[in-house]
Enzyme design. Structure first.
Site, PDB file in Angstrom:
ATOM      1  N   THR A   1       5.541   5.931   3.382  1.00 33.99           N
ATOM      2  CA  THR A   1       4.566   6.076   4.228  1.00 33.99           C
ATOM      3  C   THR A   1       4.502   4.402   3.791  1.00 33.99           C
ATOM      4  O   THR A   1       3.406   4.859   1.915  1.00 33.99           O
ATOM      5  CB  THR A   1       3.237   6.749   3.923  1.00 33.99           C
ATOM      6  OG1 THR A   1       3.872   7.807   4.425  1.00 33.99           O
ATOM      7  CG2 THR A   1       2.284   6.751   4.337  1.00 33.99           C
TER       8      THR A   1
ATOM      9  N   LYS B   1       0.645  -1.375  -0.429  1.00 35.26           N
ATOM     10  CA  LYS B   1      -0.032  -0.095   0.022  1.00 35.26           C
ATOM     11  C   LYS B   1       0.775   1.039   0.008  1.00 35.26           C
ATOM     12  O   LYS B   1       1.938   1.387   1.071  1.00 35.26           O
ATOM     13  CB  LYS B   1      -1.175   0.224   1.154  1.00 35.26           C
ATOM     14  CG  LYS B   1      -1.612   0.895   1.422  1.00 35.26           C
ATOM     15  CD  LYS B   1      -1.064   2.080   2.356  1.00 35.26           C
ATOM     16  CE  LYS B   1      -1.450   3.580   2.732  1.00 35.26           C
ATOM     17  NZ  LYS B   1      -0.612   5.035   3.252  1.00 35.26           N
TER      18      LYS B   1
END
Length: 244
Positions: free
Chosen positions: A26, A15
């Site tokens: 992230t 992701k």
């Protein structure tokens, strides 16, 4: 793929769309295999495998503290005769290491392709640098340049912006030895516009979804490749409208 004479499987998910830069950022990515491989060996494989995959992609040069890349081994393939591996130098790891590398690269490039507002994937290769480390720093300077990324979004092969990004990297370079390609189209050679440059051919190339930029520094043998995406109005809208 096989480990010894037994079939084993590697699966992975990832992701990430924004705040993506080398050293993960992230990112949440999980790899799983049924091969009976111990944790220290898996750590060695993963650490080596990320250098040219997850740590060679950037969407917007921004990093975060929540990055995670984990690999798990259930060992279930041992029941099918897969050998237990506890030494990272075990010769039987060759095929597994190559397969893991392919999975890591595929996931990393999918993250780039899914970058916020992205429409084009960009591969940046630097050759002829003083060292591999220098080549990677120059490649990241190109890949992270907003002016280069917006030029790609506008389908403009602006090689002057690539020259700028090479220069601001702070690495050894010589303008008079620099050559630049967009795809197979050489735009600059030895620091000047290539006499054979074709505006028509290059403009047609820039309409593609996958763009390759190459800069040859001309002073050594260092080489590196990184991947990024274009910077579009959609990226600005996504992040400009964001509220925490």
């Amino acid at each position: 793929m096989k480990l010894g004479d037994a079939d084993v499987t590697i699966n992975g998910i990832a992701k990430g769309a924004g705040m993506i830069a080398p050293d993960m950022a992230t990112m949440l990515s999980f790899i799983a295999t049924d091969a009976p491989i111990t944790a220290p060996v898996l750590q060695d494989l993963l650490s080596r495998g990320t250098a040219k995959t997850f740590n060679a992609v950037t969407v917007d040069s921004d990093t975060s503290t929540s990055d995670t890349l984990l690999i798990f081994a259930t060992g279930k393939a041992a029941a099918r005769g897969a050998p237990a591996i506890s030494d990272p130098k075990d010769a039987r790891l060759g095929a597994f290491r190559r397969a893991l590398g392919k999975v890591l690269k595929s996931l990393a490039l999918q993250v780039v392709r899914d970058g916020e507002g992205a429409r084009k994937q960009v591969e940046v290769t630097v050759t002829g640098a003083k060292s591999a480390r220098s080549a990677k720093r120059i490649a990241l300077s190109i890949a992270n340049s907003p002016l280069v990324k917006t030029a790609v979004a506008g389908e403009d092969a602006n090689w002057g912006r690539v020259v700028m990004a090479v220069g601001k990297a702070g690495e050894p370079a010589d303008r008079d030895r620099l050559s630049i390609w967009f795809g197979d189209n050489r735009l600059a050679h030895e620091g000047e516009r290539d006499p054979a440059y074709s505006e028509e051919a290059t403009s047609a190339y820039m309409k593609r979804d996958d763009i390759r930029i190459r800069a040859d520094i001309g002073i050594g043998r260092g080489k590196a490749t990184v991947w990024t995406c274009d910077l579009t109005k959609e990226y600005v809208a996504i992040n400009g409208d964001y509220r925490s």
